[in-house]
Design an enzyme around this catalytic site. Sequence first.
Site, PDB file in Angstrom:
ATOM      1  N   TYR A 180       0.841  -1.205   0.000  1.00  0.00           N
ATOM      2  CA  TYR A 180       0.000   0.000   0.000  1.00  0.00           C
ATOM      3  C   TYR A 180       0.879   1.259   0.000  1.00  0.00           C
ATOM      4  CZ  TYR A 180      -3.319   3.447   1.967  1.00  0.00           C
ATOM      5  OH  TYR A 180      -4.102   4.558   2.209  1.00  0.00           O
ATOM      6  N   LYS A 231       1.018   4.465  -2.686  1.00  0.00           N
ATOM      7  CA  LYS A 231       0.777   5.858  -2.309  1.00  0.00           C
ATOM      8  C   LYS A 231       2.016   6.718  -2.594  1.00  0.00           C
ATOM      9  CE  LYS A 231      -3.478   5.729  -0.874  1.00  0.00           C
ATOM     10  NZ  LYS A 231      -4.554   6.502  -1.538  1.00  0.00           N
TER      11      LYS A 231
HETATM   12  N1  LIG Z   1      -8.549   5.508   6.292  1.00  0.00           N
HETATM   13  C1  LIG Z   1      -7.253   5.770   6.420  1.00  0.00           C
HETATM   14  O1  LIG Z   1      -6.621   5.485   7.455  1.00  0.00           O
HETATM   15  C2  LIG Z   1      -6.528   6.492   5.315  1.00  0.00           C
HETATM   16  C3  LIG Z   1      -5.282   7.074   5.601  1.00  0.00           C
HETATM   17  C4  LIG Z   1      -4.581   7.715   4.598  1.00  0.00           C
HETATM   18  C5  LIG Z   1      -5.107   7.779   3.320  1.00  0.00           C
HETATM   19  N2  LIG Z   1      -6.320   7.204   3.050  1.00  0.00           N
HETATM   20  C6  LIG Z   1      -6.808   7.258   1.688  1.00  0.00           C
HETATM   21  O2  LIG Z   1      -7.950   8.071   1.627  1.00  0.00           O
HETATM   22  C7  LIG Z   1      -8.815   7.619   0.563  1.00  0.00           C
HETATM   23  C8  LIG Z   1     -10.209   7.417   1.117  1.00  0.00           C
HETATM   24  O3  LIG Z   1     -10.150   6.451   2.148  1.00  0.00           O
HETATM   25  P1  LIG Z   1     -11.303   6.185   3.204  1.00  0.00           P
HETATM   26  O4  LIG Z   1     -10.639   5.959   4.498  1.00  0.00           O
HETATM   27  O5  LIG Z   1     -12.366   7.208   3.076  1.00  0.00           O
HETATM   28  O6  LIG Z   1     -11.754   4.753   2.705  1.00  0.00           O
HETATM   29  P2  LIG Z   1     -13.141   4.090   2.328  1.00  0.00           P
HETATM   30  O7  LIG Z   1     -14.252   4.702   3.117  1.00  0.00           O
HETATM   31  O8  LIG Z   1     -12.894   2.635   2.399  1.00  0.00           O
HETATM   32  O9  LIG Z   1     -13.313   4.539   0.802  1.00  0.00           O
HETATM   33  C9  LIG Z   1     -12.538   4.046  -0.230  1.00  0.00           C
HETATM   34  C10 LIG Z   1     -13.409   4.002  -1.462  1.00  0.00           C
HETATM   35  O10 LIG Z   1     -12.615   3.557  -2.571  1.00  0.00           O
HETATM   36  C11 LIG Z   1     -13.511   2.958  -3.472  1.00  0.00           C
HETATM   37  N3  LIG Z   1     -12.844   2.008  -4.368  1.00  0.00           N
HETATM   38  C12 LIG Z   1     -12.125   0.906  -4.048  1.00  0.00           C
HETATM   39  N4  LIG Z   1     -11.744   0.272  -5.166  1.00  0.00           N
HETATM   40  C13 LIG Z   1     -12.260   0.970  -6.217  1.00  0.00           C
HETATM   41  C14 LIG Z   1     -12.222   0.811  -7.616  1.00  0.00           C
HETATM   42  N5  LIG Z   1     -11.602  -0.231  -8.206  1.00  0.00           N
HETATM   43  N6  LIG Z   1     -12.855   1.724  -8.374  1.00  0.00           N
HETATM   44  C15 LIG Z   1     -13.506   2.757  -7.826  1.00  0.00           C
HETATM   45  N7  LIG Z   1     -13.593   2.968  -6.491  1.00  0.00           N
HETATM   46  C16 LIG Z   1     -12.974   2.073  -5.702  1.00  0.00           C
HETATM   47  C17 LIG Z   1     -14.546   2.219  -2.614  1.00  0.00           C
HETATM   48  O11 LIG Z   1     -15.732   2.300  -3.341  1.00  0.00           O
HETATM   49  P3  LIG Z   1     -16.911   1.214  -3.304  1.00  0.00           P
HETATM   50  O12 LIG Z   1     -18.024   1.909  -2.624  1.00  0.00           O
HETATM   51  O13 LIG Z   1     -17.199   0.924  -4.720  1.00  0.00           O
HETATM   52  O14 LIG Z   1     -16.401  -0.002  -2.557  1.00  0.00           O
HETATM   53  C18 LIG Z   1     -14.561   3.031  -1.326  1.00  0.00           C
HETATM   54  O15 LIG Z   1     -15.761   3.741  -1.173  1.00  0.00           O
HETATM   55  C19 LIG Z   1      -8.164   6.341   0.011  1.00  0.00           C
HETATM   56  O16 LIG Z   1      -7.408   6.652  -1.134  1.00  0.00           O
HETATM   57  C20 LIG Z   1      -7.237   5.913   1.143  1.00  0.00           C
HETATM   58  O17 LIG Z   1      -6.142   5.153   0.655  1.00  0.00           O
HETATM   59  C21 LIG Z   1      -7.056   6.575   4.025  1.00  0.00           C
END
Ligand SMILES: NC(=O)c1ccc[n+]([C@@H]2O[C@H](COP(=O)([O-])OP(=O)(O)OC[C@H]3O[C@@H](n4cnc5c(N)ncnc54)[C@H](OP(=O)(O)O)[C@@H]3O)[C@@H](O)[C@H]2O)c1
Length: 253
Positions: free
Chosen positions: A159, A163
């Site tokens: 991951y 990133k």
């Molecule tokens: N949570 C953390 O700790 C954290 C920390 C740093 C960065 N981030 C980043 O912040 C962003 C948002 O994360 P979040 O925590 O809000 O996560 P989240 O609620 O799990 O949302 C991620 C979304 O990505 C979508 N996704 C996954 N695979 C996909 C694909 N092939 N095509 C289109 N959409 C897809 C999913 O959509 P579906 O509804 O279709 O499943 C899901 O709604 C991500 O890029 C994550 O890496 C998160």
Amino acid sequence: MKDALGSVQSVLVLGANSDIAQATVRKLVERRARTVVLAVREPASVEPFAEELRRLGATSVTTIAFDAHDTDHHGAFVDDAFALAGDVDLAILAFGVLGDQEEAERDAAAAIEIAQVNYLGSVSTAVPISQRMQQQGHGTIVTLSSVAGERARRSNFVYGSSKAGMDAFFQGLGDALVGTGVHVMIVRPGFVHTKMTAGMDPAPLSTTAEAVADAIVRGLERGTETVWVPSTLRYVMSVLRHVPRPIFRKLPI
Ligand SMILES: NC(=O)c1ccc[n+]([C@@H]2O[C@H](COP(=O)([O-])OP(=O)(O)OC[C@H]3O[C@@H](n4cnc5c(N)ncnc54)[C@H](OP(=O)(O)O)[C@@H]3O)[C@@H](O)[C@H]2O)c1
């Protein structure tokens, strides 16, 4: 176009079921954003959120199918999304997968899934979005990078590497777009309590989707290029970046 007070009026969200994206868009609609295009794999799944935004005052909320894997069609997808919005002040790239590190070390397909969605999906959508925004003469691209990309850790380097790649791409894209009216903002959260991290032990300095959304809105108001959430992570990582690898790999992070 942003309104007379500089507020975003139209937003395109890729990965609109993301908890961080939804917290951010709610705040933007409360601050007068009126047109929202929600791009997700299953458009019906985001309809309750679309309804919520209409109740909050958004006048045009539409949904569109989007899959980060579908790189051959991202150009056409971006055209369709811009046609729905008319004009896009802000594009938020919030899709992403954390994946399973242990599985990704054994199974190339699992590692490729993480790399494809997080890195290739970002590159493949950002290029046409930045082209369209340059044609408009304005716009901001917000991308959700991660502290994990600042220095790959033993515990989640697949991951982290995805990133790191996308973060580097957006740094360069932001530099290339200086003077065009198009701005790139990279957001680097630490551990955020969302459905992505549900059930995991929180890392130190863990935060919430609300706090990330507040930081994004503040960054948009200030025209910031890099947003760390929480902001102290900038200083923590500037130290950790220089820790020798034999020590770094043993740190319990
Ligand atoms: N949570 C953390 O700790 C954290 C920390 C740093 C960065 N981030 C980043 O912040 C962003 C948002 O994360 P979040 O925590 O809000 O996560 P989240 O609620 O799990 O949302 C991620 C979304 O990505 C979508 N996704 C996954 N695979 C996909 C694909 N092939 N095509 C289109 N959409 C897809 C999913 O959509 P579906 O509804 O279709 O499943 C899901 O709604 C991500 O890029 C994550 O890496 C998160």
